[in-house]
Design a protein around this motif. Structure first.
Motif, PDB file in Angstrom:
ATOM      1  N   ARG A 221       0.831  -1.205   0.000  1.00 22.45           N
ATOM      2  CA  ARG A 221       0.000   0.000   0.000  1.00 22.45           C
ATOM      3  C   ARG A 221       0.867   1.256   0.000  1.00 22.45           C
ATOM      4  N   ALA A 222       1.943   1.219   0.757  1.00 25.56           N
ATOM      5  CA  ALA A 222       2.850   2.367   0.795  1.00 25.56           C
ATOM      6  C   ALA A 222       3.484   2.601  -0.574  1.00 25.56           C
ATOM      7  N   LEU A 223       3.906   1.527  -1.245  1.00 23.87           N
ATOM      8  CA  LEU A 223       4.517   1.678  -2.564  1.00 23.87           C
ATOM      9  C   LEU A 223       3.511   2.191  -3.587  1.00 23.87           C
ATOM     10  N   ARG A 224       2.262   1.757  -3.499  1.00 28.57           N
ATOM     11  CA  ARG A 224       1.242   2.263  -4.417  1.00 28.57           C
ATOM     12  C   ARG A 224       1.007   3.752  -4.194  1.00 28.57           C
TER      13      ARG A 224
ATOM     14  N   TYR B 213       4.032   9.485  -9.519  1.00 33.46           N
ATOM     15  CA  TYR B 213       4.907   9.432 -10.679  1.00 33.46           C
ATOM     16  C   TYR B 213       4.076   9.212 -11.931  1.00 33.46           C
ATOM     17  N   PRO B 214       4.325   9.973 -12.990  1.00 28.32           N
ATOM     18  CA  PRO B 214       3.553   9.763 -14.231  1.00 28.32           C
ATOM     19  C   PRO B 214       3.965   8.449 -14.901  1.00 28.32           C
TER      20      PRO B 214
END
Length: 72
Positions: A11-14, A20-21
């Motif tokens: 969840r943190a990485l998402r 970021y585009p």
């Protein structure tokens, strides 16, 4: 309040990735198609030549093929 590590790493990485585009997707121009085809052929042929090699388990000091000569 005591520091607690983030409960779910995915969840943190998402959440981080949300900012970021996406990478742009570009179609290859037709003028570069022959170059891409030749690079693909080069890669395949190089891999084929590397697979043939000198044989499995043979140690060679040089990568040169042995020369057969009729001289003395």
């Amino acid at each position: 309040m005591a520091h607690r590590p983030y409960p779910n790493a995915d969840r943190a990485l998402r959440q981080i990735a949300r900012h970021y585009p996406d990478e742009p997707v570009m179609a290859m121009p037709e003028c570069l198609r022959p170059l891409a085809d030749s690079i693909t052929r080069l890669r395949v042929n190089t891999q084929r030549a590397a697979d043939q090699g000198f044989g499995v388990g043979d140690y060679r000091l040089s990568t040169r093929r042995p020369v057969v000569s009729g001289g003395s």
